[in-house]
Design an enzyme around this catalytic site. Sequence first.
Site, PDB file in Angstrom:
ATOM      1  N   HIS A  53      -2.167  -3.969 156.720  1.00 61.82           N
ATOM      2  CA  HIS A  53      -1.093  -3.081 157.125  1.00 61.82           C
ATOM      3  C   HIS A  53       0.261  -3.642 156.683  1.00 61.82           C
ATOM      4  O   HIS A  53       0.390  -4.822 156.316  1.00 61.82           O
ATOM      5  CB  HIS A  53      -1.109  -2.907 158.652  1.00 61.82           C
ATOM      6  CG  HIS A  53      -2.246  -2.044 159.119  1.00 61.82           C
ATOM      7  ND1 HIS A  53      -2.499  -1.796 160.438  1.00 61.82           N
ATOM      8  CD2 HIS A  53      -3.190  -1.359 158.426  1.00 61.82           C
ATOM      9  CE1 HIS A  53      -3.551  -0.992 160.553  1.00 61.82           C
ATOM     10  NE2 HIS A  53      -3.991  -0.726 159.337  1.00 61.82           N
ATOM     11  N   GLU A  55       3.030  -4.317 158.403  1.00 59.24           N
ATOM     12  CA  GLU A  55       3.708  -5.311 159.238  1.00 59.24           C
ATOM     13  C   GLU A  55       3.251  -6.728 158.910  1.00 59.24           C
ATOM     14  O   GLU A  55       4.089  -7.630 158.744  1.00 59.24           O
ATOM     15  CB  GLU A  55       3.449  -5.031 160.728  1.00 59.24           C
ATOM     16  CG  GLU A  55       3.970  -3.693 161.220  1.00 59.24           C
ATOM     17  CD  GLU A  55       2.918  -2.597 161.163  1.00 59.24           C
ATOM     18  OE1 GLU A  55       2.204  -2.506 160.134  1.00 59.24           O
ATOM     19  OE2 GLU A  55       2.795  -1.837 162.137  1.00 59.24           O
ATOM     20  N   CYS A  87      -1.370  -5.385 164.508  1.00 55.47           N
ATOM     21  CA  CYS A  87      -0.009  -5.722 164.050  1.00 55.47           C
ATOM     22  C   CYS A  87       0.906  -6.031 165.233  1.00 55.47           C
ATOM     23  O   CYS A  87       1.815  -6.862 165.099  1.00 55.47           O
ATOM     24  CB  CYS A  87       0.561  -4.571 163.236  1.00 55.47           C
ATOM     25  SG  CYS A  87      -0.304  -4.353 161.682  1.00 55.47           S
ATOM     26  N   ALA A 157       3.821  28.683 141.105  1.00 57.43           N
ATOM     27  CA  ALA A 157       4.855  28.790 140.065  1.00 57.43           C
ATOM     28  C   ALA A 157       5.151  30.270 139.886  1.00 57.43           C
ATOM     29  O   ALA A 157       4.246  31.052 139.583  1.00 57.43           O
ATOM     30  CB  ALA A 157       4.362  28.180 138.757  1.00 57.43           C
ATOM     31  N   ARG A 186       0.390  15.862 142.909  1.00 56.16           N
ATOM     32  CA  ARG A 186      -1.065  15.649 142.879  1.00 56.16           C
ATOM     33  C   ARG A 186      -1.388  14.208 143.251  1.00 56.16           C
ATOM     34  O   ARG A 186      -2.284  13.937 144.040  1.00 56.16           O
ATOM     35  CB  ARG A 186      -1.619  15.923 141.482  1.00 56.16           C
ATOM     36  CG  ARG A 186      -1.757  17.374 141.142  1.00 56.16           C
ATOM     37  CD  ARG A 186      -2.304  17.493 139.720  1.00 56.16           C
ATOM     38  NE  ARG A 186      -2.360  18.890 139.303  1.00 56.16           N
ATOM     39  CZ  ARG A 186      -2.654  19.281 138.085  1.00 56.16           C
ATOM     40  NH1 ARG A 186      -2.929  18.382 137.149  1.00 56.16           N
ATOM     41  NH2 ARG A 186      -2.703  20.561 137.779  1.00 56.16           N
ATOM     42  N   THR A 198      -8.601  30.775 139.168  1.00 59.83           N
ATOM     43  CA  THR A 198      -7.795  29.837 138.381  1.00 59.83           C
ATOM     44  C   THR A 198      -8.696  28.941 137.535  1.00 59.83           C
ATOM     45  O   THR A 198      -8.415  28.670 136.362  1.00 59.83           O
ATOM     46  CB  THR A 198      -6.923  28.972 139.319  1.00 59.83           C
ATOM     47  OG1 THR A 198      -6.068  29.843 140.062  1.00 59.83           O
ATOM     48  CG2 THR A 198      -6.084  27.978 138.551  1.00 59.83           C
ATOM     49  N   ASP A 202      -8.072  29.214 133.560  1.00 63.77           N
ATOM     50  CA  ASP A 202      -7.335  28.117 132.906  1.00 63.77           C
ATOM     51  C   ASP A 202      -8.227  26.954 132.471  1.00 63.77           C
ATOM     52  O   ASP A 202      -7.783  26.092 131.724  1.00 63.77           O
ATOM     53  CB  ASP A 202      -6.256  27.547 133.855  1.00 63.77           C
ATOM     54  CG  ASP A 202      -5.271  28.610 134.307  1.00 63.77           C
ATOM     55  OD1 ASP A 202      -5.295  29.711 133.718  1.00 63.77           O
ATOM     56  OD2 ASP A 202      -4.498  28.343 135.240  1.00 63.77           O
ATOM     57  N   GLY A 300      -4.650  30.238 142.900  1.00 62.88           N
ATOM     58  CA  GLY A 300      -3.631  31.261 142.646  1.00 62.88           C
ATOM     59  C   GLY A 300      -3.297  32.039 143.903  1.00 62.88           C
ATOM     60  O   GLY A 300      -3.398  31.556 145.017  1.00 62.88           O
TER      61      GLY A 300
END
Length: 363
Positions: A53, A55, A87, A157, A186, A198, A202, A300
Amino acid sequence: MSVAEDRRFMGAALRLSGWHLGMTKDNPSVGCVIVKDGVILGAAVTALGGRPHAETQALDVAGEAARGATAYVTLEPCSHFGHTPPCANALVAAGVARVVACLPDPDPRVSGRGVAILRNAGIQVDVGLMQDEARRALGAYLTRRTSRRPQVTLKLAISADGMLGRRGEEVMITGPLARAQVHVLRAESDAILVGIGTALADDPELTVRLPGMGGRSPIRIVLDRRLELPITSNLVRSARQVPVIVASVGDTAAEAQPERQLRRDALANSGVEVLEKESLTELLHVLADREISSLFVEGGATVAAAFFADGLADRIILSQGPVEIGEGGLESPLTPSNMPADFALIRAERYGPDLCYEYERSI
Ligand SMILES: [Zn+2]
């Protein structure tokens, strides 16, 4: 120490916490800064994979000098024994005089106990500084802990006239700077999701393609009720490098089951995991149980609308390009002018010719 100074050091801790977003598994990405007499003696972020961690790492850097110092931590220090001592105990052992934390940890193993350990040791503890900023920085972790689902970010978009594109035709709406920004988002996510529409249109790879960040590609999920994702798609062909989940959500009883079984087997044999769930909420519970705290939904329109309708959107990112689509365009379900009242604009930036708006559900 003045409030302005407190805010300055906590601001540094919050910025640090952003470094390992999406890379700390079920642990939150926490920032910690150790300060004495206005000088930073140690600073750290939760390590990759979630341990150690922040700390304990920051205390290691500060060493003996931590005695009498102030520790700024973006979340209440942990109090439970895991692979390492908590911690809160490490801060006590190091002899810090004061701990400033933004928020209590909603983890039932910690909540309030970390603060109690510190106070019982005579350490001054102040909780609540820069809460809103911390809720934003830790949004993914807090959502998973409190709602047993990942924090969901919808990204769309849109053109200048509020369209997503034109049916059956590829339209580049945003420029390279805005698209690079998407790769950063991402990389900060544990998983990324698109609809089968999509995926078919694509044939995306959905990996992070920024220099030096290739190893940060999140798990990729396709919402695909009929298991139509082609075996030859870029997603399936790269499934053994970066995991792919095909999630079939909803009623599939009307489908021809033998064919469905064939498609299911073909996907599985290509290294794709098939998850079949009744609802989006149920799918998100499963993802949360697998330590996925943040889900980036990249289109989409149908997928965005489905998450939105089920009240499962926490953040919305709209990238708006200067092109106009006009007649025959696909209207976006969300635009800057029709944003629901419970979503507040928290960021507006320009990337070259494009505008980027970030909204979050009011907290
Ligand atoms: Zn800890």
